[in-house]
Design an enzyme around this catalytic site. Structure first.
Site, PDB file in Angstrom:
ATOM      1  N   GLY A   1       4.500   0.781  -3.207  1.00  0.00           N
ATOM      2  CA  GLY A   1       3.317   1.424  -2.692  1.00  0.00           C
ATOM      3  C   GLY A   1       2.255   1.752  -3.685  1.00  0.00           C
ATOM      4  O   GLY A   1       2.462   1.964  -4.855  1.00  0.00           O
ATOM      5  N   ASP A   2       1.069   1.464  -3.179  1.00  0.00           N
ATOM      6  CA  ASP A   2      -0.058   1.385  -4.132  1.00  0.00           C
ATOM      7  C   ASP A   2      -0.176   2.679  -5.010  1.00  0.00           C
ATOM      8  O   ASP A   2      -0.044   2.401  -6.216  1.00  0.00           O
ATOM      9  CB  ASP A   2      -1.402   1.061  -3.605  1.00  0.00           C
ATOM     10  CG  ASP A   2      -1.881   2.295  -2.746  1.00  0.00           C
ATOM     11  OD1 ASP A   2      -1.064   3.082  -2.164  1.00  0.00           O
ATOM     12  OD2 ASP A   2      -3.134   2.506  -2.590  1.00  0.00           O
TER      13      ASP A   2
ATOM     14  N   TYR B   1       7.560  -2.911   3.724  1.00  0.00           N
ATOM     15  CA  TYR B   1       6.689  -4.175   3.882  1.00  0.00           C
ATOM     16  C   TYR B   1       7.343  -5.466   3.221  1.00  0.00           C
ATOM     17  O   TYR B   1       8.292  -5.430   2.441  1.00  0.00           O
ATOM     18  CB  TYR B   1       5.508  -3.932   3.209  1.00  0.00           C
ATOM     19  CG  TYR B   1       5.178  -3.856   1.909  1.00  0.00           C
ATOM     20  CD1 TYR B   1       5.693  -2.902   1.076  1.00  0.00           C
ATOM     21  CD2 TYR B   1       4.575  -4.618   1.084  1.00  0.00           C
ATOM     22  CE1 TYR B   1       5.673  -2.456  -0.350  1.00  0.00           C
ATOM     23  CE2 TYR B   1       4.355  -4.526  -0.282  1.00  0.00           C
ATOM     24  CZ  TYR B   1       4.981  -3.657  -0.989  1.00  0.00           C
ATOM     25  OH  TYR B   1       4.764  -3.746  -2.333  1.00  0.00           O
TER      26      TYR B   1
ATOM     27  N   TRP C   1       5.741  -2.549   8.376  1.00  0.00           N
ATOM     28  CA  TRP C   1       6.585  -1.792   9.404  1.00  0.00           C
ATOM     29  C   TRP C   1       6.536  -0.305   8.896  1.00  0.00           C
ATOM     30  O   TRP C   1       7.412   0.061   8.144  1.00  0.00           O
ATOM     31  CB  TRP C   1       7.984  -2.173   9.579  1.00  0.00           C
ATOM     32  CG  TRP C   1       8.167  -3.632  10.198  1.00  0.00           C
ATOM     33  CD1 TRP C   1       8.454  -3.665  11.536  1.00  0.00           C
ATOM     34  CD2 TRP C   1       8.133  -4.840   9.661  1.00  0.00           C
ATOM     35  NE1 TRP C   1       8.619  -5.204  11.536  1.00  0.00           N
ATOM     36  CE2 TRP C   1       8.385  -5.673  10.404  1.00  0.00           C
ATOM     37  CE3 TRP C   1       7.730  -5.331   8.098  1.00  0.00           C
ATOM     38  CZ2 TRP C   1       8.400  -7.247  10.261  1.00  0.00           C
ATOM     39  CZ3 TRP C   1       7.728  -6.732   7.993  1.00  0.00           C
ATOM     40  CH2 TRP C   1       8.083  -7.460   8.966  1.00  0.00           C
ATOM     41  N   ARG C   2       5.422   0.223   9.333  1.00  0.00           N
ATOM     42  CA  ARG C   2       5.091   1.745   8.733  1.00  0.00           C
ATOM     43  C   ARG C   2       4.447   2.538   9.754  1.00  0.00           C
ATOM     44  O   ARG C   2       4.235   3.585   9.245  1.00  0.00           O
ATOM     45  CB  ARG C   2       4.229   1.509   7.447  1.00  0.00           C
ATOM     46  CG  ARG C   2       2.762   0.948   7.902  1.00  0.00           C
ATOM     47  CD  ARG C   2       1.971   0.602   6.680  1.00  0.00           C
ATOM     48  NE  ARG C   2       1.797   1.509   5.433  1.00  0.00           N
ATOM     49  CZ  ARG C   2       1.273   1.314   4.304  1.00  0.00           C
ATOM     50  NH1 ARG C   2       0.509   0.061   4.443  1.00  0.00           N
ATOM     51  NH2 ARG C   2       1.163   2.024   3.372  1.00  0.00           N
TER      52      ARG C   2
ATOM     53  N   ASN D   1      -8.824   0.996  -2.191  1.00  0.00           N
ATOM     54  CA  ASN D   1      -7.807   0.005  -1.957  1.00  0.00           C
ATOM     55  C   ASN D   1      -7.935  -0.372  -0.435  1.00  0.00           C
ATOM     56  O   ASN D   1      -7.124   0.306   0.466  1.00  0.00           O
ATOM     57  CB  ASN D   1      -6.419   0.796  -2.200  1.00  0.00           C
ATOM     58  CG  ASN D   1      -5.499  -0.453  -2.704  1.00  0.00           C
ATOM     59  OD1 ASN D   1      -5.910  -1.720  -2.630  1.00  0.00           O
ATOM     60  ND2 ASN D   1      -4.302  -0.114  -3.017  1.00  0.00           N
TER      61      ASN D   1
ATOM     62  N   ARG E   1      -7.643  -1.698   3.180  1.00  0.00           N
ATOM     63  CA  ARG E   1      -6.557  -2.486   3.859  1.00  0.00           C
ATOM     64  C   ARG E   1      -6.912  -2.280   5.530  1.00  0.00           C
ATOM     65  O   ARG E   1      -6.561  -1.517   6.343  1.00  0.00           O
ATOM     66  CB  ARG E   1      -5.238  -1.939   3.908  1.00  0.00           C
ATOM     67  CG  ARG E   1      -4.589  -1.871   2.626  1.00  0.00           C
ATOM     68  CD  ARG E   1      -3.919  -3.110   2.251  1.00  0.00           C
ATOM     69  NE  ARG E   1      -3.439  -3.119   0.911  1.00  0.00           N
ATOM     70  CZ  ARG E   1      -3.803  -3.284  -0.125  1.00  0.00           C
ATOM     71  NH1 ARG E   1      -5.075  -3.650  -0.274  1.00  0.00           N
ATOM     72  NH2 ARG E   1      -3.109  -3.432  -1.162  1.00  0.00           N
TER      73      ARG E   1
ATOM     74  N   ASP F   1      -3.182  -1.912  -8.872  1.00  0.00           N
ATOM     75  CA  ASP F   1      -2.507  -0.467  -9.177  1.00  0.00           C
ATOM     76  C   ASP F   1      -1.968  -0.423 -10.546  1.00  0.00           C
ATOM     77  O   ASP F   1      -2.143   0.758 -11.124  1.00  0.00           O
ATOM     78  CB  ASP F   1      -1.258  -0.477  -8.156  1.00  0.00           C
ATOM     79  CG  ASP F   1      -1.543  -0.833  -7.047  1.00  0.00           C
ATOM     80  OD1 ASP F   1      -2.581  -0.748  -6.536  1.00  0.00           O
ATOM     81  OD2 ASP F   1      -0.497  -1.228  -5.992  1.00  0.00           O
TER      82      ASP F   1
HETATM   83  O1  LIG Z   1      -0.317  -2.135   1.066  1.00  0.00           O
HETATM   84  C1  LIG Z   1       0.361  -1.080   0.910  1.00  0.00           C
HETATM   85  O2  LIG Z   1       0.140  -0.192   1.492  1.00  0.00           O
HETATM   86  C2  LIG Z   1       1.144  -1.152  -0.335  1.00  0.00           C
HETATM   87  O3  LIG Z   1       1.065   0.159  -0.882  1.00  0.00           O
HETATM   88  C3  LIG Z   1       1.654  -2.143  -0.745  1.00  0.00           C
HETATM   89  C4  LIG Z   1       1.592  -2.804  -1.969  1.00  0.00           C
HETATM   90  O4  LIG Z   1       2.557  -2.276  -3.040  1.00  0.00           O
HETATM   91  C5  LIG Z   1       0.121  -2.443  -2.646  1.00  0.00           C
HETATM   92  O5  LIG Z   1      -0.580  -2.729  -1.574  1.00  0.00           O
HETATM   93  C6  LIG Z   1      -0.037  -3.259  -3.806  1.00  0.00           C
HETATM   94  O6  LIG Z   1      -1.543  -3.016  -4.152  1.00  0.00           O
END
Ligand SMILES: O=C(O)C(=O)C[C@H](O)[C@H](O)CO
Length: 303
Positions: A29-30, A88, A102-103, A165, A167, A258
């Site tokens: 996880g990042d 993931y 899946w979170r 980061n 997403r 990361d």
């Molecule tokens: O995308 C995410 O939430 C993650 O943490 C998964 C990966 O480990 C992360 O994105 C890599 O940068």
């Protein structure tokens, strides 16, 4: 005396590989990935704590044991008995890594529900690290609680580092994502965005535009990553551009940013210059992308 780093976010079960439908199970996880490289690269005069929430199931227990075995502090991980870790899968397409998650009901979504536990977790930290993903997984009021604890830690002397980061899949809209990330960045000392992710959202035409946007918010040190191109490190007085070493072989780019952050921050905590820190960061990321999954054996990056 040991100095303390606290990284806050979500650790998931990670499935990487996938050739012939066989996968390697890892944990990542990042914010954990950055904590992992901080742990690998800092001396024992530093402790690195991971702050999250897990369940009481076998995979949650495995994650705790995995962190303990690797010297990452688990003392402030909360247990939510009826929840489990998220998961993931990584697949490679058009030269880049893609994640399927899946979170939605993971324990980590509740990591900022207990205000007192959060305040305790960041107490006495020299550096607090979190990310846009940490904020994305939280409900709006929990985001407020987390940012409140971070402001308090900063008032008490901690430096705050933040990777935006992006997403988009984890946010209700691009507008909400942009607003929350900008507000969070304005509370931080060091921000480590990725230009190619930010450009479509904020309209940045160059890495300098990305850096300027955060400097204008009052951020002291902006570390703009740009994939295989030069990173720009910008402060109010200095701009340093550092290219990655050439010839890196990409097996899986998961964790590149990361690990860059972890190596950059550990070098800065060790008194290195902006340039030296960026060089160390590129070196570490260059090793990480040569392996599957986000976390590589610490020995590979210590050399
Ligand atoms: O995308 C995410 O939430 C993650 O943490 C998964 C990966 O480990 C992360 O994105 C890599 O940068």
């Amino acid at each position: 005396m040991t100095k303390r780093i606290v990284s806050i976010g979500e650790c998931m079960i990670e499935m990487s590989g996938g050739e012939d439908r066989s996968y390697r199970l890892g944990y990542a996880g990042d914010t954990l990935n950055s904590a992992w490289y901080l742990r690998a690269l800092l001396g024992q005069d530093w402790s690195v704590d991971y702050v999250t929430a897990l369940g009481a199931d076998r995979y949650s227990n495995d994650i705790r044991a995995f962190l303990d075995d690797n010297g990452i502090g688990t003392g402030h991980i909360q247990t939510i008995p009826n929840r489990r870790p998220g998961l993931y899968m990584i697949h490679q397409e058009k030269g880049d890594r893609h994640f399927t998650y899946w979170r939605d009901t993971s324990a980590a979504k509740l990591l900022a529900d207990d205000k007192q536990a959060l305040a305790k977790a960041v107490e006495g930290a020299e550096l607090v690290y979190f990310s846009g993903i940490t904020l994305a997984i939280l409900a709006p009021r929990a985001r407020g609680r987390l940012l409140g604890a971070i402001v308090k830690a900063r008032d008490n002397g901690a430096r705050i580092a933040f990777d935006t980061n992006l997403r988009p899949a984890l946010w209700s809209s691009p507008r909400v994502m942009a607003g929350v990330l900008t507000a969070a960045a304005s509370l931080c000392d060091i921000v480590l965005p990725t230009h190619t992710d930010e450009a479509p959202l904020f309209g940045d035409k160059s890495v300098d535009d990305t850096a300027d946007r955060y400097l204008e918010l009052g951020v002291e040190e902006v570390v703009v990553k740009d994939g295989s191109k030069e990173a720009l490190i910008a402060t109010a007085h200095e701009r340093v551009r550092v290219a990655p070493p050439s010839g890196a072989k990409v097996v899986d780019a998961t964790g590149a940013g990361d690990s860059f952050n972890g190596a950059y921050l550990s070098a800065r905590l060790n008194g290195k210059s902006l340039r030296e820190a960026a060089e160390a960061a590129h070196r570490t990321a260059g090793i990480v992308i040569g392996h599957k999954g986000a976390l590589v054996d610490p020995k590979l990056v210590q050399g």
